[in-house]
Design an enzyme around this catalytic site. Structure first.
Site, mmCIF file in Angstrom:
data_model
loop_
_atom_site.group_PDB
_atom_site.id
_atom_site.type_symbol
_atom_site.label_atom_id
_atom_site.label_comp_id
_atom_site.label_asym_id
_atom_site.label_seq_id
_atom_site.Cartn_x
_atom_site.Cartn_y
_atom_site.Cartn_z
ATOM 1 N N ASP B 155 0.868 -1.185 0.000
ATOM 2 C CA ASP B 155 0.000 0.000 0.000
ATOM 3 C C ASP B 155 0.898 1.226 0.000
ATOM 4 O OD1 ASP B 155 -2.919 -0.881 2.064
ATOM 5 O OD2 ASP B 155 -2.129 -1.703 0.202
ATOM 6 N N LYS B 175 -7.021 3.566 -3.107
ATOM 7 C CA LYS B 175 -7.482 3.440 -1.723
ATOM 8 C C LYS B 175 -7.998 4.791 -1.280
ATOM 9 C CE LYS B 175 -5.448 1.903 2.660
ATOM 10 N NZ LYS B 175 -4.239 1.453 3.318
ATOM 11 N N LYS B 211 -10.135 0.121 -2.649
ATOM 12 C CA LYS B 211 -10.067 -0.287 -1.243
ATOM 13 C C LYS B 211 -10.460 0.865 -0.335
ATOM 14 C CE LYS B 211 -6.702 -1.720 2.255
ATOM 15 N NZ LYS B 211 -5.424 -2.387 2.524
#
Lengths: 639, 275
Positions: B155, B175, B211
């Site tokens: 990430d 995200k 996400k």
């Protein structure tokens, strides 16, 4: 002052909701209500039962469950002062015709179609959600006309089709469905429309997971429908969306307004200036910007043109159930033997006047159309006699062609007049008042020749001048902002002119009534076509001489002639936005009947004279309310 | 495993044409939460599906090998065995999608998962998480070291300086935020992101994953998120390859809901294994 007994006639869909919107203000101001609902909806009956249990006031809310044919029966009951009808356009038209002469006022809220204008500067995904709210959900009142700017046509269609795929239909009470069903009749209507559209060459896209059996109808998107096809003129039923492209914002406005209906619309654009310009230009009762279908009790909801001119919600909703204090109750004045086909059709011929007596030849007057005096189409005049029976003058014999010309001139002058600032309009009205004052001696002498006493004549002229000044001062500026709970952003209540207003002036008070009716109409931005008093039109024509120099051409048009014939022409004209008639009872009845043609709002005197010299009747707020129409403009904000 | 994106050339004209109307997006967000309620056995099924999307996360300053081990075991057995047996789902291999830890703990996570006999990927946050204000050299080294230790997903915190000056990077997943901000994953923001993902797919054929992270604590929320993905992107995106939920306490709430569905009683937290 409250009106009295209201009769309410409701459609098969949204019965309960429409009823609550209307009975709450009616009961709040003190009226009692009788409601006619179709047999399929039991909820209004439940509400009536609860109302009955109030004990102290039985009978304030009464509900009858019956077929639509009982509507005219309810409306013609003695004692019903106003009928509010909500439903299909053709039914409203039929009711208007049936109620002519019966007495009660009629408020119509017709049609359920709405419009969505998608500009290229819009958030297309959000606009697609707007389409879902407008046409493919249980909250939507009817179908949707979707106008998409050409440059975003493909991406909009793609998103629409993807979104339609996610719609789910099913029984309305299942929380996870978007669309329920509205009965077999609604389904058949939609089915017929789709078939006709296909036969006229349109593409139909249907999607969404629906139960296959009747009466569920899938969400449908119709495109490529030729603009000249009959389907484009007809109202779009639920749950259909008819999509058409446009090139520029100007074209969008033209296409959007090119329909006899004027209910509600939304404009989707992230450019503020463009969005506002379109919103102001749309001839609709409600306009949302970047939203669709928002409603609130504090905001007036209604329409214009053939969507009917009755309102619910907001102050306008309350005015529906009020009338000025002192107005007599509406009694039926039906004349059984009035033949609608022949009323005012033939003009009785007038004999030529005898030899002229008097020092100077009687002055001939033409028609005052387009800012100047012109000869009538029929090239003939009628003599006007004074109270002694002597010849006073000649006025033109106006006919259907002249009415047509006058209305055209009024339409041509309308954009310029609407575009004037309130200050400019006020200045013109004051200038006219000053001119009238300068002309006082002529006007007084003309009135005297018709048997009016000197004192009364002087008072009449003075009052006319005062009225013009007063209305000049009351010139309406653009509306007010309403507070709506739960919405971030303002809602504007705009006062807009009706358009072309036709007025048939009364026989009593030939100068005062003429001015008292003219002034509020002009003050609110309308252009006018007037038919002056039949026996004494000359004072009005004298005023026209001043108007020729002061006012822009076409703003005020005065047509003289046979009153019944001219009334017929005006009442049947499809491009007049409202008609005020102060004449005979038969004429009133005809006007009510004929207004069903384009469902223009009418105001008739039912043959009873009005006290124009009393401020309450001659210059009251009722005149101002009737001379303008409202538009609600929603502006949700946030970034 | 994720298929690697080929990517496209950066075309800023795509971005300049985008318009977003905030009040309309807010209305849509409210609508989605209200419109698609799921009940009974369907709710249980959706909840189990939601479990398979969770990136079980622990990002605390006091992470050590012991709590990492507990986390990894929970990732392998997210729902108590007897509850799964009652639903007849005990042999479907239900695990969370991944385990998400700090770079220094990747070794521990890999070891713990191996010991548990689980092959779910270990995701590492990297590049100066959560602020991203470290030198490029150290950020790249962080990623390299994490991958060396065994992380198969990373990430990455984007460089907000670059963003605010209009210099963009590409990715396989987007995200909502690090999860450590004051406002994290909200529906209006998600709607705009999902529409962007869909537009990118229509234009280039590349599927980018999504996400949401931070603030998703209740089972009801997770169902709303699944609904949102289903409505905006469709069933194709309801796969762990394209959708993850970054959460830590969510799993406990889902387990309690499943407990209630199976037994009809409300569980206390201590009735279910700790994560």
């Amino acid at each position: 002052m409250r009106i009295g007994v209201i009769g309410l006639i409701l459609p098969p869909t949204f019965c309960f909701l429409e009823m609550m919107w209307r009975i709450c203000p009616a009961l709040a101001v003190g009226c009692t209500v009788v409601v006619l609902v179709p047999p399929a909806s039991p909820t209004p009956l439940l509400v009536a039962q609860l109302a009955g249990e109030l004990g102290q006031f039985p009978g304030i809310l009464n509900v009858i469950s019956g077929p639509a044919s009982l509507g005219p029966v309810l409306a013609s009951q003695p004692g019903v002062q106003k009928v509010a009808f909500c439903g299909a356009i053709e039914d409203g038209r039929a009711l208007r015709r049936a109620l002519a002469g019966q007495g009660p006022e009629l408020g119509l809220a017709l049609g359920a179609e709405s419009l969505l204008l998608l500009m290229e500067t819009a958030d297309v995904d959000s606009a697609v959600e707007g389409v879902v709210d407008a046409a493919w959900s249980d909250r939507s009142p009817g179908g949707l006309r979707l106008l998409i700017q050409e440059s975003v046509w493909d991406e909009t269609m793609r998103r629409l089709q993807a979104r339609m795929g996610r719609l789910r239909g099913g029984r309305g009470l299942d929380g996870a469905v978007d669309m329920g069903a509205r009965g077999a009749a609604a389904r058949d209507l939609a089915q017929r429309y789709v078939r006709e559209a296909q036969s006229q060459g349109a593409q139909v896209f249907q999607a969404g997971s629906m139960p296959p059996d009747s009466p569920f109808f899938p969400a449908s998107l119709i495109s490529d429908l030729p603009p000249a096809s009959p389907c484009t003129q007809a109202e779009v039923p639920w749950p259909l969306v008819v999509a058409s492209p446009f090139r520029t914002a100007k074209e969008a406005l033209a296409v959007a307004n090119w329909t006899p209906r004027g209910g509600s619309a939304s404009v989707w654009s992230e450019r503020l200036g463009q969005a506002l310009e379109l919103a102001y230009g749309l001839q609709m009762g409600t306009v949302w910007i970047n939203a669709h279908g928002l409603r609130d009790p504090a905001v007036p909801t209604g329409g214009c043109k053939e969507s009917g001119s009755s309102w619910h919600g907001g102050p306008d909703g309350l005015y529906e159930y009020l009338r000025p204090s002192g107005t007599p109750t509406c009694l039926p004045y039906l004349s059984e033997n009035l033949n609608y086909d022949t009323f005012g059709l033939a003009v009785p011929s007038t004999l030529p006047a005898g030899p002229e007596t008097g020092l100077s030849p009687a002055p001939p007057y033409g028609l005052f159309v387009g800012g100047r005096f012109q000869a009538p189409g029929a090239r003939s005049s009628r003599p006007i006699r004074d109270s002694q029976g002597n010849l006073h003058g000649y006025v033109a014999e106006g006919g259907a062609k002249d009415i047509r010309g006058a209305v055209e001139a009024a339409h041509q002058a309308a954009p310029g007049w609407v575009g004037q600032s309130p200050g400019a309009r006020a200045a013109l009205l004051w200038a006219l008042a000053a001119a009238l004052q300068r002309r006082e001696s002529t006007l007084v002498s003309r009135l005297e020749r018709h048997g009016v006493e000197l004192k009364v004549a002087k008072a009449e002229v003075e009052l006319s001048v005062r009225r013009l000044r007063a209305w000049g001062a009351r010139v309406q500026t653009q509306g007010c902002t309403l507070q709506v709970a739960g919405l971030k952003g303002p809602v504007l209540r705009l006062q807009e002119p009706l358009g072309v207003l036709a007025i048939v002036c009364p026989e009593e008070w030939p100068l005062l009534a003429f001015v008292s009716l003219l002034a509020p109409a002009l003050a609110h931005g309308n252009t006018v076509v007037l038919v002056p008093s039949g026996a004494c039109p000359i004072p009005a024509l004298e005023v026209c001489q001043d108007m020729a120099t002061l006012l822009p051409g076409g703003l005020v048009n005065v047509v003289t002639g046979d009153r019944d014939h001219l009334t017929r022409c005006l009442a049947l004209h499809q491009d007049i936005q409202a008609l005020w008639y102060f004449g005979s009872a038969q004429g009133s009845q005809f006007v009510e009947w004929a207004s069903a043609g384009n469902l223009k709002p009418v105001w008739v005197n039912r043959g009873c004279p009005r006290a124009w010299d009393q401020d309450a009747e001659g210059a009251g707020p009722e005149l101002g309310l009737r001379a303008a129409r409202t538009k609600a403009l929603w502006l949700p904000m946030g970034d | 495993m994720l298929a690697h994106q080929r990517g496209t050339e950066l075309d800023l004209s795509w971005i300049s044409k985008i318009q977003v109307n905030q009040p309309a997006v807010l209305r849509r967000a409210e609508q989605i939460q209200a419109r698609r309620p799921v009940k009974k056995e369907w709710q249980a099924a959706w909840l189990l599906k939601a479990v398979t999307f969770i990136d079980l996360t622990t990002l605390s300053g006091d992470d050590t090998s012991s709590n990492i081990q507990r986390l990894c075991y929970k990732a392998k057995y997210p729902i108590r065995e007897d509850l799964l047996k009652a639903l007849n789902m005990h042999d479907k291999g239900i695990t969370t999608a991944a385990v998400c830890v700090y770079p220094a703990r990747v070794c521990d996570a890999v070891k713990a998962l191996k010991a548990a006999g689980c092959d779910i990927p270990v995701a590492s946050v990297a590049t100066g998480f959560p602020a991203g204000q470290t030198h490029l050299k150290t950020r790249l080294e962080e990623i390299r070291l994490a991958v060396e230790d065994g992380a198969s997903e990373v990430d990455v915190v984007i460089n907000r300086t670059l963003v605010l000056t209009g210099q963009w990077e590409g990715s396989d997943f987007i995200k909502t935020s690090t999860g450590k901000e004051t406002v994290n994953a909200t529906f209006p923001v998600a709607i705009v992101m999902l529409r962007a993902i869909r537009d990118f797919f229509w234009k280039t054929g590349n599927k980018v994953g999504f996400k949401p992270a931070g603030g998703i604590r209740s089972a009801k929320d997770s169902l709303a998120w699944l609904s949102l993905i289903k409505e905006e992107l469709g069933d194709e995106w309801l796969k762990p390859e394209l959708f993850r939920i970054g959460a830590s306490t969510l799993l406990a709430d889902i387990e309690r809901q499943i407990y209630h569905h199976v037994t009809g009683r409300y569980a206390a937290y201590h009735d279910l294994p700790m994560s």
